[in-house]
Design a protein around this motif. Structure first.
Motif, PDB file in Angstrom:
ATOM      1  N   GLU A  18       0.820  -1.212   0.000  1.00 56.70           N
ATOM      2  CA  GLU A  18       0.000   0.000   0.000  1.00 56.70           C
ATOM      3  C   GLU A  18       0.854   1.263   0.000  1.00 56.70           C
ATOM      4  O   GLU A  18       0.345   2.361   0.183  1.00 56.70           O
ATOM      5  CB  GLU A  18      -0.920  -0.006   1.223  1.00 56.70           C
ATOM      6  N   PHE A  19       2.163   1.097  -0.201  1.00 56.66           N
ATOM      7  CA  PHE A  19       3.082   2.229  -0.167  1.00 56.66           C
ATOM      8  C   PHE A  19       3.067   2.897  -1.537  1.00 56.66           C
ATOM      9  O   PHE A  19       3.770   2.483  -2.450  1.00 56.66           O
ATOM     10  CB  PHE A  19       4.474   1.734   0.197  1.00 56.66           C
ATOM     11  N   LYS A  20       2.265   3.913  -1.680  1.00 59.49           N
ATOM     12  CA  LYS A  20       2.150   4.641  -2.933  1.00 59.49           C
ATOM     13  C   LYS A  20       2.750   6.034  -2.756  1.00 59.49           C
ATOM     14  O   LYS A  20       2.178   6.901  -2.102  1.00 59.49           O
ATOM     15  CB  LYS A  20       0.690   4.752  -3.367  1.00 59.49           C
ATOM     16  N   LEU A  21       3.935   6.228  -3.326  1.00 60.32           N
ATOM     17  CA  LEU A  21       4.639   7.500  -3.156  1.00 60.32           C
ATOM     18  C   LEU A  21       3.824   8.674  -3.666  1.00 60.32           C
ATOM     19  O   LEU A  21       3.907   9.778  -3.136  1.00 60.32           O
ATOM     20  CB  LEU A  21       5.980   7.441  -3.890  1.00 60.32           C
ATOM     21  N   ILE A  22       3.049   8.422  -4.680  1.00 60.75           N
ATOM     22  CA  ILE A  22       2.275   9.502  -5.287  1.00 60.75           C
ATOM     23  C   ILE A  22       1.274  10.096  -4.297  1.00 60.75           C
ATOM     24  O   ILE A  22       0.860  11.260  -4.419  1.00 60.75           O
ATOM     25  CB  ILE A  22       1.558   8.991  -6.559  1.00 60.75           C
ATOM     26  N   ASP A  23       0.914   9.293  -3.262  1.00 62.18           N
ATOM     27  CA  ASP A  23      -0.032   9.779  -2.255  1.00 62.18           C
ATOM     28  C   ASP A  23       0.569  10.899  -1.405  1.00 62.18           C
ATOM     29  O   ASP A  23      -0.163  11.629  -0.736  1.00 62.18           O
ATOM     30  CB  ASP A  23      -0.472   8.637  -1.337  1.00 62.18           C
ATOM     31  N   LYS A  24       1.880  11.035  -1.417  1.00 61.21           N
ATOM     32  CA  LYS A  24       2.534  12.067  -0.622  1.00 61.21           C
ATOM     33  C   LYS A  24       2.724  13.366  -1.414  1.00 61.21           C
ATOM     34  O   LYS A  24       3.363  14.305  -0.953  1.00 61.21           O
ATOM     35  CB  LYS A  24       3.882  11.547  -0.095  1.00 61.21           C
ATOM     36  N   LEU A  25       2.193  13.349  -2.611  1.00 60.76           N
ATOM     37  CA  LEU A  25       2.306  14.515  -3.485  1.00 60.76           C
ATOM     38  C   LEU A  25       0.971  15.263  -3.511  1.00 60.76           C
ATOM     39  O   LEU A  25      -0.083  14.676  -3.737  1.00 60.76           O
ATOM     40  CB  LEU A  25       2.675  14.040  -4.899  1.00 60.76           C
ATOM     41  N   ASP A  26       1.002  16.573  -3.215  1.00 55.50           N
ATOM     42  CA  ASP A  26      -0.201  17.392  -3.330  1.00 55.50           C
ATOM     43  C   ASP A  26       0.143  18.709  -4.023  1.00 55.50           C
ATOM     44  O   ASP A  26       1.238  18.850  -4.582  1.00 55.50           O
ATOM     45  CB  ASP A  26      -0.859  17.613  -1.956  1.00 55.50           C
ATOM     46  N   GLU A  27      -0.764  19.654  -3.958  1.00 55.01           N
ATOM     47  CA  GLU A  27      -0.549  20.905  -4.698  1.00 55.01           C
ATOM     48  C   GLU A  27       0.657  21.697  -4.201  1.00 55.01           C
ATOM     49  O   GLU A  27       1.174  22.573  -4.908  1.00 55.01           O
ATOM     50  CB  GLU A  27      -1.809  21.787  -4.633  1.00 55.01           C
ATOM     51  N   ASN A  28       1.126  21.403  -2.983  1.00 51.05           N
ATOM     52  CA  ASN A  28       2.277  22.124  -2.425  1.00 51.05           C
ATOM     53  C   ASN A  28       3.606  21.436  -2.706  1.00 51.05           C
ATOM     54  O   ASN A  28       4.657  22.000  -2.449  1.00 51.05           O
ATOM     55  CB  ASN A  28       2.109  22.295  -0.916  1.00 51.05           C
ATOM     56  N   GLY A  29       3.553  20.207  -3.203  1.00 52.56           N
ATOM     57  CA  GLY A  29       4.779  19.478  -3.484  1.00 52.56           C
ATOM     58  C   GLY A  29       4.784  18.100  -2.844  1.00 52.56           C
ATOM     59  O   GLY A  29       3.731  17.545  -2.509  1.00 52.56           O
ATOM     60  N   PHE A  30       5.984  17.560  -2.657  1.00 54.09           N
ATOM     61  CA  PHE A  30       6.157  16.220  -2.083  1.00 54.09           C
ATOM     62  C   PHE A  30       6.485  16.370  -0.602  1.00 54.09           C
ATOM     63  O   PHE A  30       7.486  16.977  -0.238  1.00 54.09           O
ATOM     64  CB  PHE A  30       7.286  15.485  -2.810  1.00 54.09           C
ATOM     65  N   LYS A  31       5.641  15.797   0.248  1.00 52.73           N
ATOM     66  CA  LYS A  31       5.799  15.983   1.689  1.00 52.73           C
ATOM     67  C   LYS A  31       6.399  14.738   2.340  1.00 52.73           C
ATOM     68  O   LYS A  31       5.938  13.619   2.107  1.00 52.73           O
ATOM     69  CB  LYS A  31       4.466  16.321   2.350  1.00 52.73           C
ATOM     70  N   ILE A  32       7.389  14.968   3.194  1.00 53.53           N
ATOM     71  CA  ILE A  32       8.077  13.867   3.865  1.00 53.53           C
ATOM     72  C   ILE A  32       7.498  13.690   5.269  1.00 53.53           C
ATOM     73  O   ILE A  32       6.700  14.503   5.751  1.00 53.53           O
ATOM     74  CB  ILE A  32       9.599  14.108   3.917  1.00 53.53           C
ATOM     75  N   ASP A  33       7.899  12.606   5.945  1.00 50.71           N
ATOM     76  CA  ASP A  33       7.352  12.269   7.251  1.00 50.71           C
ATOM     77  C   ASP A  33       8.350  12.412   8.394  1.00 50.71           C
ATOM     78  O   ASP A  33       7.954  12.536   9.552  1.00 50.71           O
ATOM     79  CB  ASP A  33       6.841  10.823   7.247  1.00 50.71           C
ATOM     80  N   GLN A  34       9.621  12.360   8.085  1.00 53.79           N
ATOM     81  CA  GLN A  34      10.639  12.342   9.133  1.00 53.79           C
ATOM     82  C   GLN A  34      11.948  12.878   8.565  1.00 53.79           C
ATOM     83  O   GLN A  34      12.207  12.751   7.362  1.00 53.79           O
ATOM     84  CB  GLN A  34      10.840  10.898   9.632  1.00 53.79           C
ATOM     85  N   ALA A  35      12.792  13.458   9.439  1.00 46.88           N
ATOM     86  CA  ALA A  35      14.083  13.970   8.989  1.00 46.88           C
ATOM     87  C   ALA A  35      15.148  13.707  10.046  1.00 46.88           C
ATOM     88  O   ALA A  35      14.895  13.808  11.250  1.00 46.88           O
ATOM     89  CB  ALA A  35      14.002  15.467   8.701  1.00 46.88           C
ATOM     90  N   LEU A  36      16.363  13.395   9.570  1.00 49.61           N
ATOM     91  CA  LEU A  36      17.482  13.109  10.476  1.00 49.61           C
ATOM     92  C   LEU A  36      18.786  13.624   9.875  1.00 49.61           C
ATOM     93  O   LEU A  36      19.007  13.524   8.662  1.00 49.61           O
ATOM     94  CB  LEU A  36      17.604  11.601  10.721  1.00 49.61           C
ATOM     95  N   ILE A  37      19.625  14.176  10.746  1.00 51.71           N
ATOM     96  CA  ILE A  37      20.995  14.574  10.374  1.00 51.71           C
ATOM     97  C   ILE A  37      21.896  13.818  11.336  1.00 51.71           C
ATOM     98  O   ILE A  37      21.921  14.117  12.532  1.00 51.71           O
ATOM     99  CB  ILE A  37      21.188  16.097  10.503  1.00 51.71           C
ATOM    100  N   SER A  38      22.618  12.830  10.828  1.00 51.56           N
ATOM    101  CA  SER A  38      23.228  11.873  11.752  1.00 51.56           C
ATOM    102  C   SER A  38      24.541  11.300  11.243  1.00 51.56           C
ATOM    103  O   SER A  38      24.817  11.294  10.044  1.00 51.56           O
ATOM    104  CB  SER A  38      22.262  10.697  11.997  1.00 51.56           C
ATOM    105  N   GLY A  39      25.291  10.787  12.188  1.00 53.10           N
ATOM    106  CA  GLY A  39      26.410   9.901  11.887  1.00 53.10           C
ATOM    107  C   GLY A  39      27.665  10.561  11.376  1.00 53.10           C
ATOM    108  O   GLY A  39      27.875  11.771  11.486  1.00 53.10           O
TER     109      GLY A  39
END
Length: 714
Positions: free
Chosen positions: A314-335
Motif C-alpha cells: 500500500e506504499f504509494k509514493l504519489i499519495d505524498k504529493l499534493d498541490e504544495n509538493g512532495f511531503k516527507i514524514d521524518q528527517a534526520l541529520i546523523s552519523g
C-alpha cells in the motif's frame, strides 16, 4: 596534470607515494600493504576477536581501535550489546587495544579527531573508513583483512587505478558536502570508472572548502564504488590538526608539476545544485530543482522498485504529493556524514525563528562525537536547535542502519546519512513493512523542515550562515577512552556473554562440487545477505545470525539452504557423478550456490559471507561482484567467487557440477566449465586474479583454518 599519457608520471601522484611507503612486496603492481592503525565497530569486532582467538592471538601489534557506536543501545537485543562491549573491553585490556565506550564517538569521527594524519593508511572493518581529507588513505574491508593485519600479514591487492577529481570554483550558499558527494556518485554511475579505484582530490577549488565539508564529502566516496580516497592538504588541514592537538601529523601533500591519472573528473563547485538520492540507492540521484519540476516522473520510477518488493503493498509514493509538493514524514541529520559540526550549525541557521510543531515532520540530530556536541553547547547551536523543536540524540550510528529512528510503515524519511538501501531503516520487508529514505544534505533537510515538510533546496532560501570558530576539547578522550596500546595484560580474564558463541568448525573445500542453485537474483546487497536492524544484535552469534540471511529478499532462502544436505536427489546425483567421473564420493561436496547479477553492493560486513558459509553455501556465481571487499570476504570464508556472463540462464533448483576445483583455483584466471546437470549444458566461468595466499585460504575452507595451519607449522 600530464597530458602526454606518460604512465610513469603516476609516481608523482599523492596516492602512489603513500602506497609506496606502505608496500612490502617490492613490486609496484602486486601490493602487500601494511597499515598504521586499525578500527572496528561493535557490530563486527566480536566476530574478528573470535577469529583471532580461534587462530591464537598474541597481541595487537599496531593501534587497534574498538568503537562502540553501532550496537550501543541495550534496548535492541537486551543485554546482548552490553555483553559484546564487555567482551571488547576485556580484549582491549588483554591484547593492547583502544576501547571507546558507548555514546562517546562514532568511529570515523574519533579517527578523524585522534588518529588520522598526513601520509598514513588506516584499515577499518566498516565500509565508510575514509579519512582522505586529512591526508590518510582509509580502506573499509571485511573482518578477515583486520585479522591478517593483527597477525602481521599483508593486504594483498593489484595496484588500483588512480582517478583525479579536480575541483574548481567555490560552492554557492546552501550547498553542502552531500551535494558534492551525490554529484560524484551520480557521475560514477554514468561511467563506472571509480569502481575499486582510488579517488585523488586536486584542484584550486579545495581551498574554498572547510575541513568539515571535505570530510563530509570524503566519507561518501564509498558509495561511488571507490576503494579509497585522498585529498591534497593545505593550511586548513594543518589548522584542523593543530586544533586537535596533533599539528605534528601535518605534511603538505600535493601532486608534482606533472602527474598521470587513469581517469579524470572535473567539477566546478559553483555549478553544484542541492541534490537528493531517491530510494533505494545513493546513485539514484537528481537535483532537488529537477525533482520539483516533475516529481511524479521520478516517483513513478521508484514505485516500480517498491512494487517489485511487494506486489500488494500500500506504499504509494504519489499519495505524498499534493498541490504544495512532495511531503516527507521524518528527517534526520546523523552519523559520520551528517553529524559534523558545520552541517549542524548551518542547519541551525536555516531554522532560526522557526518552530517544528507537534503535527509536523520531526527532525533529529545525532552529533558525530561528544566533542562535537560540546562545541554545539559552547556556541549556543544546541540551544538554538532545541528552541526550534529539534531533538538532539545520542552519539550513535543508529539511523544509518535501522537500529534507531525507524519510520512508520509507508513513510518517507529524509536523512543526511551514508546509505538508503531498501530495508536498511529497520523496517521488516518480510513482514510487509516498507519505508523509503531519501538522502539529502543537512542544509536542504533543514530547509525542507522549515518548508513544513515539503521538499525544497537550501539554495532556494536566502540565509545568512554564521561563521563559527570551532573549538575542540583535546583532553576529552584522555581519561574517557581506554588506551591499552603497548600495555597489554595477559592476566585479564575475558568475559563472554551467553550470546557470544565461537565460530563452528568449517570443513575444507572439496575438490569437486555438486551445487544446487538457491535462487538467481537481480541485485544482492550486503543488507540483503546480512540485514541491519534487529539482526545485528546476533552478529556475535554466527549460528543465530545465519537465520536472517536474505530474509528480506527471499523468505525461504535459509530453509532451502538447509535442505540441500539431505536432498535425496542430490545424493543420487553424487553417486552417478562418482561413477561417471571415477571420483571418490568423499571428495565430492554437496552445497548451495547463490546466483545474481550484481552481488555484494554495500557494507564491508563479513557476515554477508560467513552466514552463507554456515548455511552450506560454498559458491557465488555473479555477473559482477559489486566491490573488492565483498569478494575478499567470500574468499576469506572459503566461498568461490565465480564470475560468468552466462549467469542469467541459471534458475532456482538447477544442479551444477564443478570438477577439479583445486586446479581451477590454482589457475584462477583461466576459464572453466560449470556443468548444469539437469539441463545437459554448461556455462563458461572465471575466478579472476588471486594471490597465492587467497588460493590456499579457499582450499582450506576459510581464513581461520588457513592460519591455524600456518601458525601450527611455525
Amino acid at each position: 596534470m600530464s597530458k602526454d599519457k606518460d604512465k610513469s608520471l603516476i609516481k608523482n601522484t599523492i596516492s602512489y607515494r603513500i602506497i609506496k611507503n606502505h608496500n612490502y612486496s617490492g613490486n609496484s603492481e602486486d601490493l602487500n600493504l601494511k597499515f598504521d592503525a586499525l578500527v572496528s565497530p561493535d557490530n563486527n569486532y566480536v566476530s574478528i576477536l573470535q577469529s583471532l582467538d580461534a587462530i591464537g592471538i598474541k597481541k595487537f601489534p599496531i593501534p587497534y581501535v574498538l568503537s562502540n557506536c553501532h550496537n550501543s543501545l541495550g534496548a535492541v537485543g537486551g543485554t546482548n550489546n552490553e555483553d559484546d562491549h564487555m567482551y571488547g573491553i576485556d580484549n582491549a585490556k588483554k591484547y593492547g587495544g583502544i576501547f571507546i565506550p558507548p555514546y562517546k564517538a562514532i568511529l570515523h569521527q574519533f579517527m578523524r579527531e585522534e588518529m588520522a594524519g598526513c601520509g598514513k593508511m588506516i584499515l577499518g572493518s566498516d565500509s565508510h573508513t575514509r579519512y582522505g581529507a586529512l591526508g590518510t588513505m582509509g580502506f573499509g574491508e571485511g573482518g578477515g583483512e583486520i585479522v591478517k593485519q593483527v597477525l602481521g600479514q599483508t593486504y594483498e591487492i593489484k595496484m588500483p587505478k588512480i582517478i583525479a577529481i579536480k575541483l574548481t570554483g567555490k560552492p554557492k550558499k546552501g550547498i553542502g558536502p552531500m551535494d558534492l558527494a551525490l554529484t560524484i556518485i551520480g557521475k560514477a554511475k554514468e561511467n563506472n570508472i571509480l569502481k575499486n579505484n582510488i579517488l585523488e582530490f586536486i584542484g584550486d577549488g579545495i581551498k574554498s572548502l572547510s575541513m568539515d565539508f571535505r570530510m563530509g564529502t570524503d566519507v561518501m566516496t564509498t558509495e561511488s564504488g571507490a576503494l579509497s580516497s585522498i585529498w591534497k592538504t593545505d593550511e586548513k588541514t594543518r589548522e584542523y590538526l593543530e586544533l586537535h592537538g596533533r599539528e605534528d601529523e601535518y605534511k603538505k601533500l600535493e601532486i608534482e608539476e606533472k602527474a598521470y591519472y587513469d581517469g579524470f573528473i572535473e567539477i566546478n563547485l559553483y555549478e553544484l545544485e542541492s541534490m537528493m538520492a531517491l530510494p533505494f540507492h545513493p546513485s539514484n540521484v537528481v537535483s532537488i530543482k529537477e525533482f520539483n519540476k516533475n516529481p511524479r516522473k521520478y516517483l513513478e520510477k521508484v514505485q516500480k522498485d517498491i512494487d517489485e518488493i511487494k506486489e500488494d503493498n500500500e506504499f504509494k509514493l504519489i499519495d505524498k504529493l499534493d498541490e504544495n509538493g512532495f511531503k516527507i514524514d521524518q528527517a534526520l541529520i546523523s552519523g559520520c556524514a551528517g553529524g559534523i559540526f558545520e552541517n549542524i550549525s548551518q542547519a541551525r541557521d536555516i531554522l532560526k525563528g522557526f518552530t517544528i510543531r507537534a503535527n509536523s515532520p520531526p527532525l533529529g540530530i545525532h552529533p558525530a562525537s561528544q566533542p562535537v556536541f560540546q562545541d554545539m553547547v559552547k556556541t549556543g547551536v544546541a540551544s538554538d536547535l532545541m528552541d526550534s523543536g529539534v531533538t538532539i540524540r545520542p552519539t550513535i550510528c543508529g539511523p544509518c542502519f535501522g537500529v534507531t529512528d525507524v519510520p512508520s510503515t509507508n513513510q518517507i524519511s529524509i536523512r543526511h546519512v551514508i546509505r538508503n538501501f531498501r530495508g536498511r531503516e529497520g523496517n521488516k520487508l518480510s513482514s510487509g513493512q516498507i519505508v523509503g529514505t531519501i538522502l539529502m544534505d543537512a542544509r536542504s533537510i533543514a530547509a525542507t523542515i522549515r518548508n513544513n515538510g515539503y521538499i525544497i533546496a537550501a539554495t532556494d532560501l536566502d540565509v545568512e550562515y554564521e561563521e563559527i570558530n570551532q573549538s575542540y576539547n583535546i583532553n576529552y578522550y584522555k581519561e574517557q577512552v581506554l588506551n591499552c596500546y603497548r600495555k597489554e595484560n595477559f592476566e585479564v580474564n575475558i568475559r563472554k556473554g551467553p550470546n557470544i558463541t565461537d565460530w563452528p568448525e568449517i570443513p575444507e573445500l572439496k575438490n569437486n562440487l555438486i551445487l544446487k542453485v538457491i535462487g538467481n537474483y537481480k541485485e544482492v546487497t550486503t543488507d540483503d545477505l546480512s540485514p541491519s536492524a534487529d539482526a545485528v544484535t546476533f552478529r556475535s552469534n554466527p549460528l543465530k545470525l545465519a537465520e536472517f540471511t536474505m530474509i528480506n529478499k527471499d523468505k525461504n532462502f535459509v530453509e532451502k539452504s538447509k535442505k540441500i544436505k539431505d536432498d535425496e536427489n542430490l545424493k543420487n546425483i553424487l553417486k552417478e557423478i562418482s561413477e561417471k567421473y571415477n571420483i571418490n564420493k568423499n571428495d565430492i561436496g554437496i552445497n548451495g550456490v547463490l546466483v545474481g547479477n550484481n552481488v555484494g553492493d554495500g557494507s564491508s560486513r563479513e557476515q554477508a559471507a560467513s552466514s552463507q558459509k554456515i548455511l552450506g553455501i560454498d559458491t557465488n556465481i555473479a555477473g559482477t561482484f559489486a566491490t573488492k571487499r565483498y569478494r575478499s570476504n567470500l574468499i576469506n570464508w572459503g566461498i568461490l567467487p565465480i564470475i560468468s556472463k552466462e549467469f542469467n540462464i541459471l534458475e532456482e533448483g538447477d544442479v551444477l557440477f564443478i570438477e577439479n576445483v583445486y586446479n581451477i583455483i590454482e589457475n584462477s584466471e583461466d576459464d572453466f566449465e560449470v556443468k548444469i546437470i539437469n539441463k545437459g549444458n554448461s556455462i563458461i566461468s572465471n575466478l579472476g586474479s588471486m594471490t597465492e595466499d587467497e588460493k590456499e585460504i579457499l582450499k582450506s575452507g576459510c581464513l581461520i583454518n588457513y592460519n591455524r595451519r600456518k601458525y601450527a607449522k611455525i
